[in-house]
Enzyme design. Structure first.
Site, PDB file in Angstrom:
ATOM      1  CG  HIS A   1     -12.261   3.570  -3.205  1.00 28.87           C
ATOM      2  ND1 HIS A   1     -11.579   3.750  -4.386  1.00 28.87           N
ATOM      3  CD2 HIS A   1     -11.325   3.616  -2.220  1.00 28.87           C
ATOM      4  CE1 HIS A   1     -10.297   3.898  -4.130  1.00 28.87           C
ATOM      5  NE2 HIS A   1     -10.106   3.819  -2.825  1.00 28.87           N
TER       6      HIS A   1
ATOM      7  CG  ASP B   1     -22.226   2.024  -8.606  1.00 31.31           C
ATOM      8  OD1 ASP B   1     -22.643   2.730  -9.545  1.00 31.31           O
ATOM      9  OD2 ASP B   1     -22.663   0.888  -8.354  1.00 31.31           O
TER      10      ASP B   1
ATOM     11  CB  SER C   1      -7.150   2.434  -2.975  1.00 35.25           C
ATOM     12  OG  SER C   1      -7.369   3.806  -2.774  1.00 35.25           O
TER      13      SER C   1
ATOM     14  CE1 TYR D   1      -4.008   2.037   0.157  1.00 28.79           C
ATOM     15  CE2 TYR D   1      -2.739   3.323   1.743  1.00 28.79           C
ATOM     16  CZ  TYR D   1      -3.828   3.196   0.900  1.00 28.79           C
ATOM     17  OH  TYR D   1      -4.739   4.217   0.791  1.00 28.79           O
TER      18      TYR D   1
END
Length: 389
Positions: A355, A319, A238, A158
């Protein structure tokens, strides 16, 4: 109410990050993040340290919920029952009762995650990044796995926004382990696992450090005899999606496959296209210095026709209000048009998803199956024979 001038320190600051403190049975149960996993230390009411709780292994006690951290220790200040939550890469979130007198955790509710934790081992190793910085990485695999240099590995990371990513259980991770794969998670710079300096080391015009850390993790896994580049998949979500995309653009020979979920990929236009970007984290494209730095690594702007990139699956949630779905679409279009020596480059649009994930259980299952199928196809992993007859 006591005035601030009369406040006193009960538990002093130390090298580990103190996340939560819960008072139970007249004692203070402090949960720390130590080397990217959790520890519980028990203090007396005056702050003096009594003992540490021995956890089942490397894992997490607290959980992230919304904008904050929720303690995994609960109970009453005047009571004597202490309840502890624990999760790891091979064990779903479970509840234990802590017996203070006997100094041991007693299992109360341990869900079946489809794996026998005793069949698997999790270790934390340290490797050197490009600039010599030591970076930690968690590895989980079967205890009897041969290290023959050809194991299929899923490497995740990440590295952003001062977020600490500690060991936890996921259905896709458990399924990957059951298929004989190796789970690897690199605690690259930019995250919060090792304090403010660790975050600052990969913020704005220092973000290249995160990419170097991730590529170094991939190369370490090969050099240490776990796998080959052809059998190593990079997985990011992400900000982690940006991490794996940049790493693949800069070092395509290090990976056999890339799973890039809900990323931001156009770093020169992210402020107008995404709510997930932050000028405080990435820098401002309009700033001459920061904009030039962003252009230097922006995945969308660094596709090179002469490079053979690995097979890549870009996933967008239709979405998603944080990372807009057009970025993966643009990226796939450019790769397919210009980077014809590698690939294939594929797009997976997710319906009924945002998300953070799927909106329904059936959509979640479908997405997990798609992800696992991609790894098995790209890394040549044989599926178990389920034929009945």
């Amino acid at each position: 109410m006591t005035a601030p001038t009369e406040w006193r320190t009960i538990i002093p600051e130390g090298p580990d990050t103190l996340q939560t403190v819960t008072g139970v049975g007249g004692r203070l149960y402090a949960v720390y993040s130590h080397a990217a996993s959790h520890q519980i230390r028990i203090h007396a009411e005056d702050g003096s340290r009594l003992r540490d709780v021995v956890l089942p292994g490397l894992g997490s006690v607290n959980r992230n919920e919304g904008e904050g951290v929720v303690s995994g220790v609960s109970g009453s200040w005047r009571g004597d029952e202490v309840w502890v939550r624990f999760a790891s890469y091979v064990q779903p979130p479970s509840i234990y009762r802590y017996d203070y007198d006997a100094d041991r955790l007693l299992p109360y509710h341990v869900p079946d995650g489809g794996l026998d934790p005793s069949d698997y081992a999790t270790q934390q190793i340290w490797y050197e990044s490009l600039d010599g910085t030591r970076v930690s990485m968690f590895l989980t695999h079967r205890v009897d796995m041969p290290r023959d240099g050809h194991r299929p590995v899923r490497l995740s990371g990440y590295g952003g926004f001062n977020i600490s990513v500690e060991p936890g259980f996921t259905a896709e991770g458990a399924a990957w382990l059951a298929l004989g794969g190796v789970l690897a998670f690199a605690n690259v710079r930019g995250g919060g696992e090792y304090g403010r300096a660790w975050h600052e080391a990969a913020r704005k015009t220092r973000r290249q450090n995160a990419f170097d850390d991730f590529v170094a993790a991939a190369r370490w896994l090969v050099a240490a005899g776990y796998t080959t580049p052809a059998r190593l998949a990079a997985r990011g979500n992400s900000n982690g999606g940006l991490l794996v995309a940049v790493s693949a653009m800069q070092a395509p020979d290090a990976f056999g496959a890339v799973f890039c979920r809900v990323p931001t990929l156009d770093m020169l236009h992210y402020p107008s296209l995404s709510l997930g970007g932050s000028a405080l984290e990435y820098g401002a494209p309009t700033d001459p210095i920061e904009g030039a730095y962003l252009a230097g690594y922006s995945p969308y702007h660094n596709v090179r026709p002469d490079r053979a990139y690995p097979a890549m699956l870009f996933v967008s949630a239709l979405d998603d209000r944080i990372a807009r779905p057009q970025d993966p679409l643009k990226m796939v279009a450019r790769l397919q048009a210009e980077a014809t020596h590698g690939g294939p480059y594929m797009m997976l649009p997710l319906h009924a998803s945002g998300h953070a994930g799927a909106a329904t259980a059936s959509a979640r299952v479908e997405q997990l199956v798609d992800e696992l199928c991609f790894y098995c196809w790209a890394l040549d992993v044989a599926l178990p024979d389920r034929t009945v007859g």
